[in-house]
Write an enzyme that holds these catalytic residues in place. Structure first.
Site, PDB file in Angstrom:
ATOM      1  N   LYS A  80       0.838  -1.198   0.000  1.00 41.72           N
ATOM      2  CA  LYS A  80       0.000   0.000   0.000  1.00 41.72           C
ATOM      3  C   LYS A  80       0.876   1.252   0.000  1.00 41.72           C
ATOM      4  O   LYS A  80       0.582   2.221  -0.709  1.00 41.72           O
ATOM      5  CB  LYS A  80      -0.929   0.012   1.219  1.00 41.72           C
ATOM      6  N   LYS A 107      -0.710  11.705   5.651  1.00 44.94           N
ATOM      7  CA  LYS A 107      -0.549  10.656   6.664  1.00 44.94           C
ATOM      8  C   LYS A 107       0.162   9.449   6.050  1.00 44.94           C
ATOM      9  O   LYS A 107       1.101   8.892   6.618  1.00 44.94           O
ATOM     10  CB  LYS A 107      -1.927  10.239   7.211  1.00 44.94           C
TER      11      LYS A 107
END
Lengths: 298, 298
Positions: free
Chosen positions: B171, B239
């Protein structure tokens, strides 16, 4: 415009000339070295002794050389096309060079009543051979229409993108996006390998989604297979990035990503030479990370 | 594994729960705030009073929260799932968090004979609603197979990418490539606009070739239309980039492109807030160039 002059018979120019001959154009050629000339003459082209002599024999003069100084030499140099072109003829430069130099040459030609288009291409030598190049054309719309049959003999997608110089600008936009997408691929692969995850599996998991790109799909697997053959050579990519950075410098516009990639390619050139494919960008990041993508994971 | 616990009912979690209910699973939910709970209960879910209570009611515990500390809290915190899970059950964290934190939590769960998968997703809230998420799964192959029916209720492409933590690594690879491809798009657009060439024409000329990417095709036109609505919010992108940079820091591996994009997004956050879409990256480059893409050209 049935009589075409063509100067610059490298790996791109030679197949482009053959496609023009195939489409029924008369083509007269000149090149700095023999092999390109011999190949084109064997395919049916006529030969002339200088760019000027080519210009005297044609209504449409095409140049396909390497860099801005080469284009200046063959068009406005001592034996350049400008000395042989008749009023009403057209010059099309299909090299990738500076937009600013393009506009200067166009202005000199305009004084002789010769129109100019800049028409850089993408698609590489395979696209040149197949006649499927993408051609980004800058110049007057009516001139683009007059030249369109010749473009259609060499390319598949012909896009008129704006006035003279705009073709070069769009080509440089293309190269900016290409080189930064290449960095995206390289950085993801190196992070993946360093994390101990199989890079091929990662590629197959992310290629179809929001991370996808032509670079990732086409060059990612080559990196994993350690295949650094060109494709597109680092030397030519660096030349194009220099053109983009120079043009941006004149516009006082920082290209932070392009500049970073250009610097990283310098390390690739030092260690692996300039004839490797652009996918070798990953080797600069591998050097920083002390790892090789595709080598057995930790 | 028919009884599922689900913690984290944000814009992703809510539609994922509904797709699980739709597929016939019993689902018990908990969330920090009411609205998500009410929506899921109305759709047929049961409610529990803590992650621990959710865990007591299920064989498969799924978390879909924001960041590493949130996952730690709901799984191994004071009222966390670990205190309610029976031996032989499975935890699947579908949040995007640190690979290292993931491995630590998995080790704590393993001591209770609870298996863990990390299964971050891509595809956004539209993919969550449609049940077409891409799910990148790390963990043991037999556990992945046991959970597959639940994954198939929520996603379309389920890829087992390696051991625990590998899902998060892939990811982050995805986010690395996404954010650098975004820079490629932004830099090409700003250079184009500053050169006085129409950005839409440029996009149409280069999108299908070697410069093409999902970011260019999907976000490029939004930039030209000055549409900065998310899509994917800058806050969440930042983030994720922090997670990638932290993981790379631990591996002593520089991420030169990701780091650059992260810094540029800081300027976007200051001027335009954190709720704009990631295509607002271009605004940092526009600030440097003193121009707006899509504004009338010079």
């Amino acid at each position: 415009m049935e009589r075409i002059g063509f100067v610059g018979l490298g790996i791109m120019g030679r197949p482009m000339v053959k496609n023009l001959l195939q489409a029924g154009f008369e083509v007269t050629v000149w090149n700095r070295s023999r092999p390109g000339v011999d190949e084109c003459v064997a395919a049916g082209a006529a030969e002339a002794e200088s760019p000027r002599a080519v210009a005297e024999a044609c209504d449409l003069f095409i140049s396909m050389v390497t860099d801005s100084p080469d284009v200046e030499e063959v068009i406005v140099g001592e034996t350049g096309a400008i000395h042989g072109l008749k009023a009403g003829t057209v010059v099309v430069d299909m090299s990738t060079i500076s937009p600013a130099v393009t506009r200067t040459i166009a202005a000199q030609l305009a004084e002789q009543d010769v129109a100019m288009l800049d028409a850089p291409v993408s698609g590489g030598d395979s696209g040149a051979i197949a006649g499927t190049l993408s051609i980004m054309v800058g110049g007057e719309a009516d001139v683009v229409e007059r030249v369109r049959p010749a473009f259609e003999a060499m390319g598949k997608t012909i896009t008129h993108v704006g006035p003279v110089g705009a073709g070069q600008t769009v080509k440089l936009c293309n190269q900016i996006a290409v080189c930064i997408n290449n960095l995206a691929m390289a950085e993801a692969l190196v992070f993946c390998a360093q994390s101990g995850v199989d890079p091929s599996t990662m590629l197959s998991a992310i290629t179809q989604g929001a991370a996808g790109s032509w670079q990732l799909s086409n060059l990612g697997p080559k990196v994993v297979e350690r295949d650094f053959a060109p494709g597109f050579k680092v030397a030519l990519q660096q030349k194009d990035l220099r053109l983009a950075l120079e043009a941006a410098d004149e516009l006082h516009t920082p290209l932070v990503g392009t500049s970073l990639v250009h610097q990283l390619f310098a390390a690739v050139e030092r260690e692996y030479g300039t004839d490797v494919g652009t996918q070798a960008l990953v080797r600069a990041l591998e050097g920083l990370a002390g790892i090789e993508v595709g080598a057995p994971s930790r």
